[in-house]
Design an enzyme around this catalytic site. Structure first.
Site, PDB file in Angstrom:
ATOM      1  N   ARG A 240       0.851  -1.184   0.000  1.00  0.00           N
ATOM      2  CA  ARG A 240       0.000   0.000   0.000  1.00  0.00           C
ATOM      3  C   ARG A 240       0.884   1.231   0.000  1.00  0.00           C
ATOM      4  O   ARG A 240       1.981   1.211   0.576  1.00  0.00           O
ATOM      5  CB  ARG A 240      -0.865   0.057   1.267  1.00  0.00           C
ATOM      6  CG  ARG A 240      -2.175  -0.711   1.189  1.00  0.00           C
ATOM      7  CD  ARG A 240      -3.171  -0.031   0.240  1.00  0.00           C
ATOM      8  NE  ARG A 240      -4.422  -0.749   0.149  1.00  0.00           N
ATOM      9  CZ  ARG A 240      -4.682  -1.741  -0.702  1.00  0.00           C
ATOM     10  NH1 ARG A 240      -3.778  -2.169  -1.538  1.00  0.00           N
ATOM     11  NH2 ARG A 240      -5.875  -2.310  -0.725  1.00  0.00           N
ATOM     12  N   GLU A 269      -1.836   8.008  -3.919  1.00  0.00           N
ATOM     13  CA  GLU A 269      -2.185   7.625  -5.294  1.00  0.00           C
ATOM     14  C   GLU A 269      -3.643   7.976  -5.602  1.00  0.00           C
ATOM     15  O   GLU A 269      -4.467   8.000  -4.683  1.00  0.00           O
ATOM     16  CB  GLU A 269      -1.928   6.115  -5.511  1.00  0.00           C
ATOM     17  CG  GLU A 269      -2.799   5.207  -4.673  1.00  0.00           C
ATOM     18  CD  GLU A 269      -2.462   3.724  -4.895  1.00  0.00           C
ATOM     19  OE1 GLU A 269      -1.284   3.338  -4.756  1.00  0.00           O
ATOM     20  OE2 GLU A 269      -3.403   2.965  -5.193  1.00  0.00           O
ATOM     21  N   HIS A 287      -0.965   0.411  -9.601  1.00  0.00           N
ATOM     22  CA  HIS A 287      -1.741  -0.445  -8.685  1.00  0.00           C
ATOM     23  C   HIS A 287      -2.498  -1.538  -9.460  1.00  0.00           C
ATOM     24  O   HIS A 287      -3.730  -1.602  -9.413  1.00  0.00           O
ATOM     25  CB  HIS A 287      -2.717   0.418  -7.868  1.00  0.00           C
ATOM     26  CG  HIS A 287      -3.152  -0.244  -6.588  1.00  0.00           C
ATOM     27  ND1 HIS A 287      -3.429   0.440  -5.440  1.00  0.00           N
ATOM     28  CD2 HIS A 287      -3.385  -1.554  -6.287  1.00  0.00           C
ATOM     29  CE1 HIS A 287      -3.794  -0.394  -4.482  1.00  0.00           C
ATOM     30  NE2 HIS A 287      -3.776  -1.616  -4.969  1.00  0.00           N
TER      31      HIS A 287
HETATM   32  C1  DGY Z   1      -6.327  -5.220  -2.947  1.00  0.00           C
HETATM   33  O1  DGY Z   1      -7.135  -6.123  -3.211  1.00  0.00           O
HETATM   34  O2  DGY Z   1      -6.215  -4.735  -1.827  1.00  0.00           O
HETATM   35  C2  DGY Z   1      -5.501  -4.719  -4.067  1.00  0.00           C
HETATM   36  O3  DGY Z   1      -4.555  -3.808  -3.647  1.00  0.00           O
HETATM   37  C3  DGY Z   1      -6.381  -4.119  -5.140  1.00  0.00           C
HETATM   38  O4  DGY Z   1      -5.945  -4.639  -6.314  1.00  0.00           O
END
Ligand code: DGY
Length: 330
Positions: A240, A269, A287
């Site tokens: 993240r 982001e 992402h």
């Molecule tokens: C999630 O599922 O948390 C991913 O980061 C999104 O693709």
């Protein structure tokens, strides 16, 4: 009988809307407008649940305005968009979408690691710019991946799927750091060794971040941690934004304090720290670690199952704050 009203906050596969419409009165957003928190609160009026994509903030302010809300179902495994404590005290269930994206995300971890260590995007830019005039012995020489040491920070399902690929596919030594240590049999299955964070940063040739974001994991990697890493090391953030101090990372990359980084997630982001855009030794992706069609469909389907499971059958599949279920007797 009137159907319960729900909101789908972002554009999604049409099949999701068709399935949800069999049970609910659905307001959707197929134009994919990004709503402000005020607009989201307004759209949620009269809705008992929402299908969400992990980017919509659900906090005490929003909940105070949406008294009828009972469930927020993320189609993502990450749920740092939820203030779970506030949701629990408002009696609102949160669900996420674990497991279905594990292997796809681990594949991408390796894609990013390989691209970063072997300078794939940097060399492609060079070629596209017409700068390739001859082969030479040291052109874009990168870092070895096979047989090296991979340090994984965060050893949940995705971390373990990466560890399996590393040990069994690439003959890497796996060291890891996590809140809790894995049992001996799991560690042995991919020859992983549990180490402290400092040892991991000092020892690993490649560091892969797959831990969840929380206040306590904010800036897990900052200037001090980058200074502990080998100057030849690569850093991969699949987790993240906010887990890495992106300004400090850009600085470390510029001064070659580490060799390279691969980032799929960013602080703030979709904005990207401008300094990261100016350094060549970083691979940047928007992402997309879980972005294959099959996996994204499976993630959406699990959120649908949570909505139908909870609202129709009284049982959510992957609840995050099950204490809410106990309270409503589900
Ligand atoms: C999630 O599922 O948390 C991913 O980061 C999104 O693709």
């Amino acid at each position: 009988m009137t159907k319960p009203a729900i909101l789908v906050t972002r554009a999604i596969f049409p099949e999701v809307l068709i399935k949800l419409s069999q049970h609910f009165d659905v307001e959707s957003n197929q134009d994919d407008v990004i709503w402000s928190p005020q607009e989201l609160a307004q759209r949620l009026q009269g809705k008992v649940a929402a299908f969400m994509t992990g980017t919509e903030r659900v906090n005490a302010e929003l909940l105070a305005l949406c008294g009828q809300l009972k469930l927020c179902a993320n189609m993502t495994v990450g749920y740092n968009n939820f203030d779970l404590a506030a949701m629990t005290s408002a009696g609102v269930l949160g669900t996420n979408a674990p497991d279905v994206l594990t292997e796809t995300t681990a594949d991408f971890g390796f894609a990013l690691l390989m691209a970063t260590a072997r300078r794939v995007t940097e060399s492609e830019h060079f070629l596209r710019a017409g700068k390739w005039t001859r082969w030479s012995y040291d052109m874009f020489s990168g870092a070895e991946v096979h047989g090296t040491t991979l340090g994984i920070v965060g050893m949940g399902r995705i971390g373990q799927a990466i560890a399996r690929r590393a040990a069994l596919g690439f003959g890497m030594q796996v060291i890891y750091h996590n809140r809790s240590r894995l049992d001996a049999a799991t560690e042995a299955s991919f020859h992983a060794r549990y180490v402290g964070k400092e040892e991991l940063l000092q020892t690993a040739d490649h560091v892969m971040l797959v831990l969840p974001y929380s206040a306590s994991s904010h800036h897990t990697i900052g200037a001090a941690e980058l200074a502990l890493m080998k100057p030849t090391a690569t850093l991969i953030n699949l987790a993240r934004g906010g887990i890495v101090d992106d300004a400090a990372l850009a600085e470390a990359l510029r001064h070659k304090r580490i060799a390279a980084a691969g980032l799929d997630v960013f602080e703030g982001e979709p904005a990207v720290h401008p300094a990261l855009l100016t350094v060549p030794n970083v691979v940047l992706t928007p992402h997309i670690a879980s972005a294959t069609e099959g996996t994204r469909r499976a993630m959406a389907a699990l959120a649908v199952d949570n909505l139908i499971g909870f609202l129709v059958n009284g049982k959510a599949v992957t609840p995050l704050n099950p204490e809410v279920l106990a309270r409503v007797g589900a």
